[in-house]
Design a protein around this motif. Structure first.
Motif, PDB file in Angstrom:
ATOM      1  N   ASN A  19      31.595 -62.920-106.362  1.00 42.21           N
ATOM      2  CA  ASN A  19      30.657 -62.333-105.408  1.00 42.21           C
ATOM      3  C   ASN A  19      30.251 -63.309-104.318  1.00 42.21           C
ATOM      4  O   ASN A  19      29.733 -62.890-103.270  1.00 42.21           O
ATOM      5  CB  ASN A  19      29.450 -61.752-106.135  1.00 42.21           C
ATOM      6  CG  ASN A  19      29.798 -60.436-106.760  1.00 42.21           C
ATOM      7  OD1 ASN A  19      30.171 -59.496-106.077  1.00 42.21           O
ATOM      8  ND2 ASN A  19      29.717 -60.361-108.075  1.00 42.21           N
ATOM      9  N   THR A  20      30.510 -64.579-104.529  1.00 42.80           N
ATOM     10  CA  THR A  20      30.314 -65.568-103.470  1.00 42.80           C
ATOM     11  C   THR A  20      31.198 -65.210-102.273  1.00 42.80           C
ATOM     12  O   THR A  20      30.764 -65.311-101.123  1.00 42.80           O
ATOM     13  CB  THR A  20      30.649 -66.974-104.000  1.00 42.80           C
ATOM     14  OG1 THR A  20      29.695 -67.313-105.007  1.00 42.80           O
ATOM     15  CG2 THR A  20      30.607 -68.007-102.911  1.00 42.80           C
ATOM     16  N   ASP A  21      32.429 -64.763-102.560  1.00 42.31           N
ATOM     17  CA  ASP A  21      33.335 -64.360-101.481  1.00 42.31           C
ATOM     18  C   ASP A  21      32.793 -63.159-100.707  1.00 42.31           C
ATOM     19  O   ASP A  21      32.972 -63.069 -99.497  1.00 42.31           O
ATOM     20  CB  ASP A  21      34.720 -64.032-102.046  1.00 42.31           C
ATOM     21  CG  ASP A  21      35.431 -65.251-102.603  1.00 42.31           C
ATOM     22  OD1 ASP A  21      35.119 -66.374-102.160  1.00 42.31           O
ATOM     23  OD2 ASP A  21      36.294 -65.074-103.486  1.00 42.31           O
ATOM     24  N   VAL A  22      32.124 -62.245-101.412  1.00 45.70           N
ATOM     25  CA  VAL A  22      31.528 -61.076-100.765  1.00 45.70           C
ATOM     26  C   VAL A  22      30.455 -61.525 -99.773  1.00 45.70           C
ATOM     27  O   VAL A  22      30.420 -61.084 -98.620  1.00 45.70           O
ATOM     28  CB  VAL A  22      30.929 -60.106-101.806  1.00 45.70           C
ATOM     29  CG1 VAL A  22      30.147 -58.989-101.139  1.00 45.70           C
ATOM     30  CG2 VAL A  22      32.016 -59.548-102.706  1.00 45.70           C
ATOM     31  N   VAL A  23      29.575 -62.410-100.218  1.00 40.07           N
ATOM     32  CA  VAL A  23      28.484 -62.887 -99.359  1.00 40.07           C
ATOM     33  C   VAL A  23      29.044 -63.664 -98.168  1.00 40.07           C
ATOM     34  O   VAL A  23      28.644 -63.437 -97.024  1.00 40.07           O
ATOM     35  CB  VAL A  23      27.478 -63.743-100.162  1.00 40.07           C
ATOM     36  CG1 VAL A  23      26.443 -64.365 -99.241  1.00 40.07           C
ATOM     37  CG2 VAL A  23      26.812 -62.904-101.237  1.00 40.07           C
ATOM     38  N   ARG A  24      29.971 -64.556 -98.434  1.00 36.35           N
ATOM     39  CA  ARG A  24      30.565 -65.340 -97.345  1.00 36.35           C
ATOM     40  C   ARG A  24      31.226 -64.432 -96.302  1.00 36.35           C
ATOM     41  O   ARG A  24      31.083 -64.647 -95.097  1.00 36.35           O
ATOM     42  CB  ARG A  24      31.605 -66.312 -97.889  1.00 36.35           C
ATOM     43  CG  ARG A  24      31.039 -67.483 -98.622  1.00 36.35           C
ATOM     44  CD  ARG A  24      32.162 -68.358 -99.116  1.00 36.35           C
ATOM     45  NE  ARG A  24      31.695 -69.400-100.005  1.00 36.35           N
ATOM     46  CZ  ARG A  24      32.464 -70.042-100.861  1.00 36.35           C
ATOM     47  NH1 ARG A  24      33.744 -69.740-100.945  1.00 36.35           N
ATOM     48  NH2 ARG A  24      31.959 -70.978-101.630  1.00 36.35           N
ATOM     49  N   ALA A  25      31.964 -63.425 -96.773  1.00 35.65           N
ATOM     50  CA  ALA A  25      32.653 -62.512 -95.848  1.00 35.65           C
ATOM     51  C   ALA A  25      31.651 -61.742 -94.994  1.00 35.65           C
ATOM     52  O   ALA A  25      31.854 -61.571 -93.786  1.00 35.65           O
ATOM     53  CB  ALA A  25      33.542 -61.547 -96.625  1.00 35.65           C
ATOM     54  N   LYS A  26      30.575 -61.290 -95.597  1.00 35.87           N
ATOM     55  CA  LYS A  26      29.576 -60.529 -94.839  1.00 35.87           C
ATOM     56  C   LYS A  26      28.865 -61.421 -93.822  1.00 35.87           C
ATOM     57  O   LYS A  26      28.650 -61.008 -92.675  1.00 35.87           O
ATOM     58  CB  LYS A  26      28.568 -59.866 -95.781  1.00 35.87           C
ATOM     59  CG  LYS A  26      27.641 -58.924 -95.068  1.00 35.87           C
ATOM     60  CD  LYS A  26      28.443 -57.815 -94.375  1.00 35.87           C
ATOM     61  CE  LYS A  26      27.588 -56.971 -93.469  1.00 35.87           C
ATOM     62  NZ  LYS A  26      28.392 -56.063 -92.657  1.00 35.87           N
ATOM     63  N   VAL A  27      28.522 -62.627 -94.213  1.00 32.64           N
ATOM     64  CA  VAL A  27      27.869 -63.568 -93.291  1.00 32.64           C
ATOM     65  C   VAL A  27      28.801 -63.875 -92.122  1.00 32.64           C
ATOM     66  O   VAL A  27      28.388 -63.858 -90.957  1.00 32.64           O
ATOM     67  CB  VAL A  27      27.435 -64.855 -94.026  1.00 32.64           C
ATOM     68  CG1 VAL A  27      27.041 -65.950 -93.047  1.00 32.64           C
ATOM     69  CG2 VAL A  27      26.297 -64.558 -94.993  1.00 32.64           C
ATOM     70  N   ARG A  28      30.071 -64.120 -92.423  1.00 29.19           N
ATOM     71  CA  ARG A  28      31.055 -64.428 -91.375  1.00 29.19           C
ATOM     72  C   ARG A  28      31.226 -63.235 -90.431  1.00 29.19           C
ATOM     73  O   ARG A  28      31.261 -63.394 -89.208  1.00 29.19           O
ATOM     74  CB  ARG A  28      32.382 -64.818 -92.026  1.00 29.19           C
ATOM     75  CG  ARG A  28      33.413 -65.364 -91.088  1.00 29.19           C
ATOM     76  CD  ARG A  28      34.652 -65.945 -91.796  1.00 29.19           C
ATOM     77  NE  ARG A  28      35.188 -65.094 -92.855  1.00 29.19           N
ATOM     78  CZ  ARG A  28      35.073 -65.336 -94.172  1.00 29.19           C
ATOM     79  NH1 ARG A  28      34.419 -66.402 -94.592  1.00 29.19           N
ATOM     80  NH2 ARG A  28      35.604 -64.521 -95.065  1.00 29.19           N
ATOM     81  N   THR A  29      31.306 -62.030 -90.977  1.00 29.34           N
ATOM     82  CA  THR A  29      31.447 -60.828 -90.154  1.00 29.34           C
ATOM     83  C   THR A  29      30.235 -60.640 -89.247  1.00 29.34           C
ATOM     84  O   THR A  29      30.383 -60.318 -88.063  1.00 29.34           O
ATOM     85  CB  THR A  29      31.641 -59.584 -91.046  1.00 29.34           C
ATOM     86  OG1 THR A  29      32.813 -59.776 -91.843  1.00 29.34           O
ATOM     87  CG2 THR A  29      31.779 -58.327 -90.218  1.00 29.34           C
TER      88      THR A  29
END
Length: 124
Positions: free
Chosen positions: A50-60
């Motif tokens: 879920n770290t990848d989920v958060v990182r992807a959303k922040v980057r987007t």
């Protein structure tokens, strides 16, 4: 203000249908604390994923130029809700609470409300 251990215990006892909770550092993907889970719910693996989920959303959001903050991210599975809530307090930068709920026995609106309250009281 509550420490991590107290906040995780409060999450599991005060939120109906809670199956597991973790406090996660999304810069490293490491769970700083977990409670609940089990053989079918490895909270350390879930925290890293879920770290990848958060990182992807922040980057987007950065690419879109959005200045808003993420309140929470909801992932709905056939039998569970997975709720990710980035911490916004002064000591919570880079951390999120991850909560897994039994879809059949939980009240999502109340769980979101309770998790926001617990986050506000958490001191890391």
């Amino acid at each position: 203000m509550a420490n991590v251990e107290i906040s995780l215990k409060e999450t599991m006892t005060s939120i109906e249908g809670a199956l597991g909770v973790a406090l996660v550092d999304y810069t490293s993907g490491m769970a700083l604390g977990t409670l609940g889970g089990g053989k079918d719910l490895d909270l350390n693996v879930a925290a890293a994923g879920n770290t990848d989920v958060v990182r992807a959303k922040v980057r987007t959001m950065e690419h879109l130029g959005l200045k808003s903050k993420i309140e929470d991210v909801l992932i709905t599975l056939s039998g569970q809700y997975h709720l990710i809530r980035p911490l916004t307090g002064r000591d919570g930068n880079g951390l999120f609470l991850y909560l897994v709920l039994n879809k059949a026995t939980s009240n999502l609106a109340m769980a979101r409300h309770q998790l926001a309250r617990i986050e506000a009281e958490l001191e890391v």
